[in-house]
Design a protein around this motif. Sequence first.
Motif, PDB file in Angstrom:
ATOM      1  N   UNK A  60       1.756  14.101 -42.507  1.00  0.00           N
ATOM      2  CA  UNK A  60       1.416  15.866 -42.015  1.00  0.00           C
ATOM      3  C   UNK A  60       1.407  15.981 -40.604  1.00  0.00           C
ATOM      4  N   UNK A  61       1.886  15.818 -39.611  1.00  0.00           N
ATOM      5  CA  UNK A  61       1.891  16.051 -38.130  1.00  0.00           C
ATOM      6  C   UNK A  61       1.478  17.037 -37.920  1.00  0.00           C
ATOM      7  N   UNK A  62       0.933  17.059 -36.387  1.00  0.00           N
ATOM      8  CA  UNK A  62       0.643  17.628 -35.085  1.00  0.00           C
ATOM      9  C   UNK A  62      -1.067  18.559 -35.948  1.00  0.00           C
ATOM     10  N   UNK A  63      -2.053  16.939 -36.253  1.00  0.00           N
ATOM     11  CA  UNK A  63      -2.490  17.779 -37.358  1.00  0.00           C
ATOM     12  C   UNK A  63      -3.941  17.076 -36.026  1.00  0.00           C
ATOM     13  N   UNK A  64      -3.463  17.295 -34.516  1.00  0.00           N
ATOM     14  CA  UNK A  64      -4.397  17.817 -33.621  1.00  0.00           C
ATOM     15  C   UNK A  64      -4.808  19.360 -33.430  1.00  0.00           C
ATOM     16  N   UNK A  65      -3.875  20.613 -34.341  1.00  0.00           N
ATOM     17  CA  UNK A  65      -4.102  21.518 -33.753  1.00  0.00           C
ATOM     18  C   UNK A  65      -4.548  21.873 -35.270  1.00  0.00           C
ATOM     19  N   UNK A  66      -4.902  20.833 -36.257  1.00  0.00           N
ATOM     20  CA  UNK A  66      -5.256  21.334 -37.515  1.00  0.00           C
ATOM     21  C   UNK A  66      -6.152  23.067 -37.611  1.00  0.00           C
ATOM     22  N   UNK A  67      -5.799  23.875 -38.362  1.00  0.00           N
ATOM     23  CA  UNK A  67      -7.195  24.614 -39.011  1.00  0.00           C
ATOM     24  C   UNK A  67      -8.406  23.977 -39.527  1.00  0.00           C
ATOM     25  N   UNK A  68      -9.677  24.288 -38.778  1.00  0.00           N
ATOM     26  CA  UNK A  68     -10.750  23.854 -38.927  1.00  0.00           C
ATOM     27  C   UNK A  68     -10.966  23.644 -40.258  1.00  0.00           C
ATOM     28  N   UNK A  69     -11.496  24.110 -40.731  1.00  0.00           N
ATOM     29  CA  UNK A  69     -11.668  24.498 -42.651  1.00  0.00           C
ATOM     30  C   UNK A  69     -10.858  23.630 -43.697  1.00  0.00           C
ATOM     31  N   UNK A  70      -9.466  23.766 -43.065  1.00  0.00           N
ATOM     32  CA  UNK A  70      -8.322  22.868 -43.972  1.00  0.00           C
ATOM     33  C   UNK A  70      -8.457  21.301 -44.043  1.00  0.00           C
ATOM     34  N   UNK A  71      -9.493  21.053 -45.167  1.00  0.00           N
ATOM     35  CA  UNK A  71      -9.296  19.367 -45.484  1.00  0.00           C
ATOM     36  C   UNK A  71      -8.153  18.414 -46.210  1.00  0.00           C
ATOM     37  N   UNK A  72      -7.994  17.953 -45.574  1.00  0.00           N
ATOM     38  CA  UNK A  72      -6.727  17.115 -45.877  1.00  0.00           C
ATOM     39  C   UNK A  72      -7.411  15.716 -46.911  1.00  0.00           C
ATOM     40  N   UNK A 120       0.992  20.905 -38.179  1.00  0.00           N
ATOM     41  CA  UNK A 120      -0.107  21.992 -38.530  1.00  0.00           C
ATOM     42  C   UNK A 120       0.051  22.632 -37.182  1.00  0.00           C
ATOM     43  N   UNK A 121       0.674  22.563 -35.920  1.00  0.00           N
ATOM     44  CA  UNK A 121       0.796  23.374 -34.682  1.00  0.00           C
ATOM     45  C   UNK A 121       1.196  24.449 -34.449  1.00  0.00           C
ATOM     46  N   UNK A 122       0.286  24.991 -34.043  1.00  0.00           N
ATOM     47  CA  UNK A 122       0.418  26.851 -32.991  1.00  0.00           C
ATOM     48  C   UNK A 122       1.422  27.076 -33.395  1.00  0.00           C
ATOM     49  N   UNK A 123       2.474  27.317 -33.138  1.00  0.00           N
ATOM     50  CA  UNK A 123       3.569  27.394 -32.856  1.00  0.00           C
ATOM     51  C   UNK A 123       4.154  27.730 -35.305  1.00  0.00           C
ATOM     52  N   UNK A 124       3.658  26.689 -35.524  1.00  0.00           N
ATOM     53  CA  UNK A 124       4.243  27.179 -36.869  1.00  0.00           C
ATOM     54  C   UNK A 124       3.488  28.285 -37.718  1.00  0.00           C
ATOM     55  N   UNK A 180      -5.423  14.130 -48.998  1.00  0.00           N
ATOM     56  CA  UNK A 180      -4.069  14.083 -50.413  1.00  0.00           C
ATOM     57  C   UNK A 180      -4.018  12.462 -50.037  1.00  0.00           C
ATOM     58  N   UNK A 181      -4.634  11.896 -48.572  1.00  0.00           N
ATOM     59  CA  UNK A 181      -3.871  10.614 -48.398  1.00  0.00           C
ATOM     60  C   UNK A 181      -3.460   9.948 -47.942  1.00  0.00           C
ATOM     61  N   UNK A 182      -2.474  11.270 -47.222  1.00  0.00           N
ATOM     62  CA  UNK A 182      -1.019  10.681 -46.171  1.00  0.00           C
ATOM     63  C   UNK A 182      -1.337   9.926 -45.717  1.00  0.00           C
ATOM     64  N   UNK A 183      -0.324   9.664 -44.826  1.00  0.00           N
ATOM     65  CA  UNK A 183      -0.358   9.869 -43.311  1.00  0.00           C
ATOM     66  C   UNK A 183      -0.285  11.534 -42.484  1.00  0.00           C
ATOM     67  N   UNK A 184      -1.490  11.037 -41.254  1.00  0.00           N
ATOM     68  CA  UNK A 184      -1.853  11.955 -40.090  1.00  0.00           C
ATOM     69  C   UNK A 184      -1.106  12.186 -38.959  1.00  0.00           C
ATOM     70  N   UNK A 185      -0.906  13.024 -37.943  1.00  0.00           N
ATOM     71  CA  UNK A 185      -0.586  12.292 -36.742  1.00  0.00           C
ATOM     72  C   UNK A 185      -0.315  13.795 -36.106  1.00  0.00           C
ATOM     73  N   UNK A 186      -1.613  12.798 -35.139  1.00  0.00           N
ATOM     74  CA  UNK A 186      -2.486  13.817 -33.980  1.00  0.00           C
ATOM     75  C   UNK A 186      -1.091  14.893 -33.398  1.00  0.00           C
ATOM     76  N   UNK A 187      -0.120  14.430 -33.157  1.00  0.00           N
ATOM     77  CA  UNK A 187       0.773  15.002 -32.312  1.00  0.00           C
ATOM     78  C   UNK A 187       2.757  14.829 -33.894  1.00  0.00           C
ATOM     79  N   UNK A 188       3.251  15.162 -33.117  1.00  0.00           N
ATOM     80  CA  UNK A 188       4.809  14.640 -33.753  1.00  0.00           C
ATOM     81  C   UNK A 188       5.054  13.612 -34.139  1.00  0.00           C
ATOM     82  N   UNK A 189       5.916  13.297 -35.248  1.00  0.00           N
ATOM     83  CA  UNK A 189       5.914  11.550 -35.589  1.00  0.00           C
ATOM     84  C   UNK A 189       6.250  10.257 -34.594  1.00  0.00           C
TER      85      UNK A 189
END
Length: 130
Positions: free
Chosen positions: A107-119, A29-33, A121-130
């Motif tokens: 999910x990685x880089x969820x610190x940059x995730x778009x606000x409307x997108x609600x995850x 979810x990073x800004x570059x991607x 799926x119960x998968x691990x979420x990393x604020x930055x890289x794994x």
Amino acid sequence: MTQTITGGCLCGACRYETAAEPLNIRACHCHLCQKATGGPFYARVQVPFDTLTITGPVGWYPSSDAILRGFCPNCGTTLFSRRASGNVIGLAMGSLDEPDRFSPTEHIWVSSKQAWLVLADGLPQHLEGP
Ligand SMILES: [Zn+2]
Ligand SMILES: [Zn+2]
């Protein structure tokens, strides 16, 4: 028995295939991607680069010191994210011939995730890289 992974761009000029098993499958979810894909996040299947056969033209550019992005120079489809140092490359899940064959495991880089997108799926979420 490994099933070949195949894919390509929207216009068909660029095709790829590998017989490798995925190393990991992530949604970034990073800004570059977000910029590189034009989408809200980038889901990709990572495989060893030296297993990948690419047929057709690919444009490459560095989106950072670490990552080279690959796209079709004709239609612009985002296809690849290749680590500059290391034998790994990400295949954009939307470019796979069977886009539902794999699912991200985290999910990685969820610190940059778009606000409307609600995850949800119960998968691990990393604020930055794994
Ligand atoms: Zn194309
Ligand atoms: Zn990213």
